[in-house]
Design an enzyme around this catalytic site. Structure first.
Site, PDB file in Angstrom:
ATOM      1  N   TYR A  44       0.709  -1.203   0.039  1.00  0.00           N
ATOM      2  CA  TYR A  44      -0.138   0.102   0.053  1.00  0.00           C
ATOM      3  C   TYR A  44       0.916   1.280   0.009  1.00  0.00           C
ATOM      4  O   TYR A  44       0.262   2.577  -0.036  1.00  0.00           O
ATOM      5  CB  TYR A  44      -0.999   0.126   1.161  1.00  0.00           C
ATOM      6  CG  TYR A  44      -2.018  -1.227   1.135  1.00  0.00           C
ATOM      7  CD1 TYR A  44      -2.901  -1.005   0.065  1.00  0.00           C
ATOM      8  CD2 TYR A  44      -1.860  -2.333   1.919  1.00  0.00           C
ATOM      9  CE1 TYR A  44      -4.002  -2.061   0.258  1.00  0.00           C
ATOM     10  CE2 TYR A  44      -2.598  -3.343   1.909  1.00  0.00           C
ATOM     11  CZ  TYR A  44      -3.666  -3.367   1.046  1.00  0.00           C
ATOM     12  OH  TYR A  44      -4.630  -4.354   0.865  1.00  0.00           O
ATOM     13  N   HIS A  73      -8.987   1.608  -5.603  1.00  0.00           N
ATOM     14  CA  HIS A  73      -8.389   0.712  -4.778  1.00  0.00           C
ATOM     15  C   HIS A  73      -6.730   0.993  -4.954  1.00  0.00           C
ATOM     16  O   HIS A  73      -6.545   1.435  -6.026  1.00  0.00           O
ATOM     17  CB  HIS A  73      -8.387  -0.854  -5.453  1.00  0.00           C
ATOM     18  CG  HIS A  73      -9.847  -1.364  -5.073  1.00  0.00           C
ATOM     19  ND1 HIS A  73     -10.356  -1.751  -3.872  1.00  0.00           N
ATOM     20  CD2 HIS A  73     -10.653  -1.416  -5.953  1.00  0.00           C
ATOM     21  CE1 HIS A  73     -11.719  -1.996  -3.992  1.00  0.00           C
ATOM     22  NE2 HIS A  73     -12.046  -1.916  -5.335  1.00  0.00           N
ATOM     23  N   ILE A  74      -6.155   1.165  -4.046  1.00  0.00           N
ATOM     24  CA  ILE A  74      -4.677   1.757  -4.067  1.00  0.00           C
ATOM     25  C   ILE A  74      -3.792   0.685  -4.710  1.00  0.00           C
ATOM     26  O   ILE A  74      -3.202   1.028  -5.614  1.00  0.00           O
ATOM     27  CB  ILE A  74      -4.173   2.134  -2.470  1.00  0.00           C
ATOM     28  CG1 ILE A  74      -5.024   3.128  -2.047  1.00  0.00           C
ATOM     29  CG2 ILE A  74      -2.534   2.137  -2.470  1.00  0.00           C
ATOM     30  CD1 ILE A  74      -4.660   3.144  -0.583  1.00  0.00           C
ATOM     31  N   ARG A  85      -9.759 -11.503  -3.926  1.00  0.00           N
ATOM     32  CA  ARG A  85     -10.013 -10.033  -4.053  1.00  0.00           C
ATOM     33  C   ARG A  85     -10.363  -9.505  -5.479  1.00  0.00           C
ATOM     34  O   ARG A  85     -10.518  -8.533  -5.673  1.00  0.00           O
ATOM     35  CB  ARG A  85      -8.661  -9.197  -3.765  1.00  0.00           C
ATOM     36  CG  ARG A  85      -7.992  -9.399  -2.282  1.00  0.00           C
ATOM     37  CD  ARG A  85      -6.936  -8.882  -2.179  1.00  0.00           C
ATOM     38  NE  ARG A  85      -5.967  -9.402  -1.016  1.00  0.00           N
ATOM     39  CZ  ARG A  85      -6.199  -8.965   0.379  1.00  0.00           C
ATOM     40  NH1 ARG A  85      -7.088  -7.897   0.497  1.00  0.00           N
ATOM     41  NH2 ARG A  85      -5.573  -9.367   1.380  1.00  0.00           N
TER      42      ARG A  85
HETATM   43  C1  DHK Z   1      -7.566  -2.245   0.504  1.00  0.00           C
HETATM   44  C2  DHK Z   1      -7.646  -3.050   1.235  1.00  0.00           C
HETATM   45  O1  DHK Z   1      -7.780  -2.778   2.797  1.00  0.00           O
HETATM   46  C3  DHK Z   1      -7.870  -4.471   0.878  1.00  0.00           C
HETATM   47  O2  DHK Z   1      -8.898  -5.178   1.633  1.00  0.00           O
HETATM   48  C4  DHK Z   1      -8.385  -4.628  -0.823  1.00  0.00           C
HETATM   49  C5  DHK Z   1      -7.787  -2.115  -0.941  1.00  0.00           C
HETATM   50  C6  DHK Z   1      -7.469  -3.763  -1.364  1.00  0.00           C
HETATM   51  C7  DHK Z   1      -6.638  -1.106  -1.752  1.00  0.00           C
HETATM   52  O3  DHK Z   1      -5.893  -1.750  -2.553  1.00  0.00           O
HETATM   53  O4  DHK Z   1      -6.718  -0.066  -1.545  1.00  0.00           O
HETATM   54  O5  DHK Z   1      -8.400  -5.784  -1.066  1.00  0.00           O
END
Ligand code: DHK
Length: 146
Positions: A24, A101-102, A112
């Site tokens: 992330y 989604h990041i 996912r």
């Molecule tokens: C963020 C999350 O917390 C995950 O549960 C998802 C998403 C992806 C993101 O990429 O921002 O699967």
């Protein structure tokens, strides 16, 4: 109708910056909020920025957005692949919805890949890091201007 863009962040996004930075990145949720506010100012829209770990709270916010928000940006995070309830709330909202989604979900775990939220989304952005919020707010502002 106001010119407010409601930005909803789902569970665990409050831990951005320390949570799996290899996935992330190192930007925090406060950095994401600052980015959204900067882009909102450039585009002439108000930003209402929120985060919750509660599915019910998120559903309440979406329902309140009806008639009060010009657009909705949602990163449903861990609710993406599980919440038909959030999908149903989004289907009640009449304005544009951009799902962000990041991380690049298409090359992460198979579970996912399914997004219930996508069924209500006008557009979806994933894998651009927090820049996805930038693109989404610009597009929602454009749609709000008509
Ligand atoms: C963020 C999350 O917390 C995950 O549960 C998802 C998403 C992806 C993101 O990429 O921002 O699967």
């Amino acid at each position: 109708m106001t010119n407010t863009i409601l930005v909803i962040n789902g569970p665990n996004l409050d831990m951005l910056g320390t949570r799996q930075p290899e996935v992330y990145g190192y930007d925090t949720l406060a950095d994401v909020e600052a980015l959204c506010r900067r882009i909102g100012k450039e585009e002439g829209v108000e930003i209402d920025f929120r985060q919750s770990d509660s599915e019910a709270e998120i559903m309440g916010w979406i329902k309140q957005a009806r008639g009060t928000a010009a657009g909705l940006l949602i990163n449903p995070a861990g609710f993406t692949s599980t919440s038909i309830a959030i999908l149903d709330s989004l289907l009640i909202y009449e304005g544009p919805i951009i799902e962000v989604h990041i991380s690049p979900l298409f090359r992460r775990d198979e579970f996912r890949h399914l997004s219930y939220v996508s069924k209500a989304a006008t557009a979806k952005i994933e894998g651009f890091g927090i820049r996805g919020y930038d693109f989404a707010i610009r597009k929602l502002a454009e749609l709000a201007r008509g």
